[in-house]
Each structure stands twice: as C-alpha cells, then as structure tokens.
Design an enzyme around this catalytic site. Structure first.
Site, PDB file in Angstrom:
ATOM      1  N   SER A  37     -10.091  -0.469   7.047  1.00 24.02           N
ATOM      2  CA  SER A  37      -9.501  -0.392   5.706  1.00 24.02           C
ATOM      3  C   SER A  37      -8.859  -1.650   5.165  1.00 24.02           C
ATOM      4  O   SER A  37      -8.528  -1.713   3.983  1.00 24.02           O
ATOM      5  CB  SER A  37      -8.478   0.734   5.648  1.00 24.02           C
TER       6      SER A  37
ATOM      7  N   LYS B 160       0.873  -1.180   0.000  1.00 20.91           N
ATOM      8  CA  LYS B 160       0.000   0.000   0.000  1.00 20.91           C
ATOM      9  C   LYS B 160       0.907   1.226   0.000  1.00 20.91           C
ATOM     10  O   LYS B 160       1.923   1.239   0.706  1.00 20.91           O
ATOM     11  CB  LYS B 160      -0.887  -0.035   1.255  1.00 20.91           C
TER      12      LYS B 160
ATOM     13  N   SER C  50      -9.878   1.728   2.815  1.00 18.74           N
ATOM     14  CA  SER C  50      -8.986   2.514   1.978  1.00 18.74           C
ATOM     15  C   SER C  50      -7.936   1.682   1.247  1.00 18.74           C
ATOM     16  O   SER C  50      -7.362   2.136   0.273  1.00 18.74           O
ATOM     17  CB  SER C  50      -8.276   3.568   2.829  1.00 18.74           C
TER      18      SER C  50
HETATM   19  N1  GLN Z   1     -13.200   4.333   6.362  1.00 19.98           N
HETATM   20  C1  GLN Z   1     -12.504   4.714   7.546  1.00 19.98           C
HETATM   21  C2  GLN Z   1     -12.050   6.140   7.438  1.00 19.98           C
HETATM   22  O1  GLN Z   1     -12.260   6.714   6.438  1.00 19.98           O
HETATM   23  C3  GLN Z   1     -11.358   3.779   7.813  1.00 19.98           C
HETATM   24  C4  GLN Z   1     -10.077   4.134   7.187  1.00 19.98           C
HETATM   25  C5  GLN Z   1      -8.958   3.206   7.533  1.00 19.98           C
HETATM   26  O2  GLN Z   1      -9.146   2.167   8.154  1.00 19.98           O
HETATM   27  N2  GLN Z   1      -7.752   3.614   7.154  1.00 19.98           N
HETATM   28  O3  GLN Z   1     -11.497   6.683   8.336  1.00 19.98           O
END
Ligand code: GLN
Length: 457
Positions: free
Chosen positions: A163, A64, A139
């Site tokens: 995410s 990532k 994400s």
């Molecule tokens: N969807 C969540 C956010 O936008 C989780 C993001 C994540 O786990 N990095 O914060």
C-alpha cells in the site's frame, strides 16, 4: 528558489536557513493548495482549516487517515468510524510533530487499508493527478496524491501488502516500506499485525531518508519495534559507488502477466545501474506465484480478529456500517480460522509463507538487492475493476511477498508510459533501508523524473 516552486523538504529547509520566507507563509501556501485541489482529487478526508500553533521551520505533512491524531477525526476511511476522535496520537505522529512537521489534514485511503486502487473508501475514490479519470493506486491513495500534487511535501502511510509502493509507483513519488518493526505501529489502525509496516512518501530519496530518520526506532508502546540502532539515512546519498553491487533480477517479476511496457521501463531503469558498473544477476523466487493466495488467507485471518474490536459498544458505529471489502475479509478470515478449516487454510498458508521467506534468504546469499516492477498493470480507469476483487488482489502479486517476509523495499520513479508514472522497486535484506536509499538515489540523480509534475485539470 521561489516558495511556489519548492517541491522538496531539502529545498524548503534551505530557504528557511536563508530566511527567504516564514513558516506561516509556507503553511498558508500548502494549505491553500490542498484546499483548492480537494474537489479535483478527493485526496483528503479531513482538511486542517484552523491553522494555529505553527512551529518554526514548519514542514507541511498530512497523515493517512488510519494514523490516530489526538483531537482530530480518524475515520480509517470507513463509515463505522466516521465520527471517531482519538484521545491520543500515534507514536509516529508525535515524533513528527516534535520535529516541526505540521499537519494539513487526514488523507483518503481504502477503508481500513484494504485495497490496491483507492476506491474502497467510504468517502469516494482518490483521483490520479496525472489523469483524474484513473485510479491513484492504494491503499495509501491520498498519501501519494497529496505529495504528487504539491499539497504537502511528505505524507505518512502504511504498507501491509504493497500500500505504500503501489500508489508511490502510480504517482511519480518515492515510497519506503521499511523492515517490519523498524517504525512503531502504535496508534495506527491494525490491519494485518504480522505484516503491517509504517512508512511514508516524498518526492525525492533524500527527503524520504530525512523523514525516516525522525520516525524509525524503538517504541516501548510497540513490542514488535526493533531496538537496532537507527543510522543517519541521509548520509552518503550523493557519493555512493554502485560498482560491483550485485542486483538480483527475479525472473518471476518479468513474466508474461506483467505489462510489457512496464517491463521495458524497468529494464531501462536497471540499465542505469549496469552502465555504472553494477553486476546484474538473474535469480529465481520460485514461490512468487503463491504469494497472493497465501497473503489472502493470512491477511483476512488477522483482519477478522483485529476488526472484532469494532463492536459499536466501546467506540465506532454499528457493524452494518462496514463496507463490502471489510465484510469479505471478516468472512474469509473467520472461515479459515475456524476449527474445521484451520489446518487446510491458515496453517497451510503459514507453511507457504515460510517457503517464501526461504526464497529471499537464498537470493540474498548471492545478491545485495533485488529489483523489479511494483504493480503488474498500469492504473485502470476509476470504476473499471472495482467490482472484481480477484483482479484487485492480483495487482499485489509483486508486493505482498516482501511483507510476508518482513523485508524493506523502496519504490522510486522509473519514468512514464503515455504520461502516466511507473515505479521500480528495490528490495533489500532486513534493515537495509540505508542501502536502498543509496541505490535509489543513483537513478534519481540520473533521471530527475521527480521534477516532472502533473498538470491537474
Ligand atoms: N492491496 C493489499 C490488500 O488489499 C495491500 C493493502 C495494504 O498494503 N494495506 O490487502
């Protein structure tokens, strides 16, 4: 097995042992696939096109793009870091490189890991390989898509509020969100330092356990990393007896806000365990409904502090290069931490966080693991909800509380709805990753959903 047909690390290692192919052949095949699929899926930000120094028995991986990689651009999917080349590698990257993992590139994601759809990237949305008109989840969008599409056999990712589990569930892959502190965060762009967890995605449970064996464990560069001994996570995955295992089913995870077709799939998933003798225990996690509101005070507060270092003075571009979502979080966080509002927002959110932790503590007095869906809705079309932050935040309702409590959770394939994958999550007490793998392996053995590959066109 023919190299072209290999979809797991386990099979790849078997082929190496029998001298069926060379490291170079393996890396060339996966690198070729990654490149060919990039125009269709947009899963990479940077492709490794200079395939040198391939180790023996190389395992194709990609990171990532929030994992620092020495000498290789690390953008966090944001324009503000589009030319940033770190002078060091994240601990996880170093550990994997020392164990023959070979990087095919850096993966697309929501910028700074803010998002649940993979659309908040300044490099364009990642597409779902099972239907390229749909979001891939986020994400860690590129991480799930790279594994699902056969571009790599494993990808690293981060889970701050879901995410890893969210894209794992939308891409028929296995994703581990380890206990907070189980895996070093050193060298990974900080989002919410009190909930960030580092994990990875693979096609199977055994593969996932194999990779966690390499990444977990104390790191002197991360003071929050745990010194607890790392067991062999691949042990006993085949012969675990689920008889008598108490599985908690939280009523709040099966509410009317969750798509009824998803609920049906998860019930089928749970039935596999029931049929093998597990004890199904209805439980309550009453503070579930406050999770999103709590998380979206705590997260922006920490984000506003962490992104404060990107001033354009030491590194990175100008602050005007921040995307909309980063700006939104910096604004909300700065507001909720300001002296006049701190007690009303941040301090209150911390108190609710404690109540959420208590929910889980009480539940684990009665059950061994908890099961439920990962995301309450099926993946929308790309562009459909991108302009509605609240809809995006609500996708996190079943994942964020696990992060607020620092618990481990595993997302595993639970079938398909109209040919689109759905995942189930198995949540455990702190440092129960080995148990989660053993439990996850049971459904995998019975369903073999991981063998159903996308037909990308
Ligand atoms: N969807 C969540 C956010 O936008 C989780 C993001 C994540 O786990 N990095 O914060």
């Amino acid at each position: 097995m023919d190299l072209e047909k290999i979809i797991t690390i386990k099979d790849l290692l078997g082929g190496y042992k029998n001298k069926k192919y060379s490291s170079k052949e393996v890396i060339n095949l996966f690198a070729g696939r990654s490149k060919a699929l990039q125009p269709k899926l947009n899963h990479y930000i940077t492709l490794n096109e200079d395939l040198k120094n391939i180790p023996e028995q190389a395992i194709p991986i990609a990171y990532k793009d929030i994992f620092s990689t020495k000498g290789v651009k690390t953008t966090a999917a944001s324009k503000i870091l589009q030319n940033y080349v770190p002078p060091f590698s994240a601990t996880v990257v170093e550990r994997l490189e020392n164990n023959n993992f070979y990087s095919l590139g850096k993966l697309n994601c929501d910028a700074f890991a803010h998002g649940a759809s993979g659309e908040n990237s300044d490099f364009g949305a990642t597409k779902n390989p099972y239907d390229t008109s749909l979001i891939s989840g986020g994400s860690s969008s590129g991480s799930a898509v790279a594994v699902a599409s056969g571009s790599v056999l494993v990808a690293t990712a981060s889970d701050t509020g879901g995410s890893i589990r969210n894209p794992a569930s939308y891409n028929n892959t296995v994703g581990i969100k380890p206990t907070y502190g189980r895996v070093s965060r050193y060298g990974v762009t900080s989002m919410t330092s009190s909930t960030d967890s580092i994990g990875h995605l693979t096609k199977t449970v055994w593969d996932n356990a194999y990779v966690l064996n390499k990444t977990a464990g104390i790191d002197i560069k991360d003071a929050t990393s745990s010194s607890l001994i790392v067991p062999d996570y691949t042990k006993d995955l085949e012969n675990f007896d689920v008889k008598g295992l108490k599985i908690g089913i939280p009523e709040e995870y099966f509410s009317k806000d969750v798509d009824s077709k998803i609920i049906q799939k998860i019930e089928e998933f749970i039935a596999i365990y029931k049929n093998q003798g597990a004890v199904i225990v209805p439980i309550k996690l009453p503070n579930t409904e406050y999770g999103v509101a709590t998380y979206y005070i705590i997260t922006p507060s920490e984000v506003s502090s962490n992104l404060g270092r990107l001033t354009g003075v030491r590194y990175g571009g100008q602050r005007k290069d921040f995307g909309d979502e980063a700006v939104r979080r910096i604004m909300i966080g700065t507001y909720s931490l300001s002296s006049g509002y701190y007690d009303a927002y941040y301090a209150k959110a911390q108190r609710v966080r404690n109540a959420i932790v208590q929910d889980f503590t009480k539940a684990y007095e009665k059950v061994d693991v908890i099961m439920g869906p990962v995301v309450p809705i099926m993946p929308p079309k790309i562009g459909e909800i991108v302009d509605d932050p609240i809809k995006n935040y609500l996708m996190d309702v079943l994942t964020v509380n696990v992060n607020l409590a620092g618990l481990p959770a595993l997302s595993v394939p639970a079938g398909f709805i109209n040919n689109i994958p759905v995942g189930a999550q198995i949540i455990g007490p702190k440092f129960s990753e080995h148990l989660l793998y053993k439990v996850g392996a049971i459904a995998e053995k019975e369903t073999e959903y991981y063998k159903i590959l996308p037909n990308i066109n």
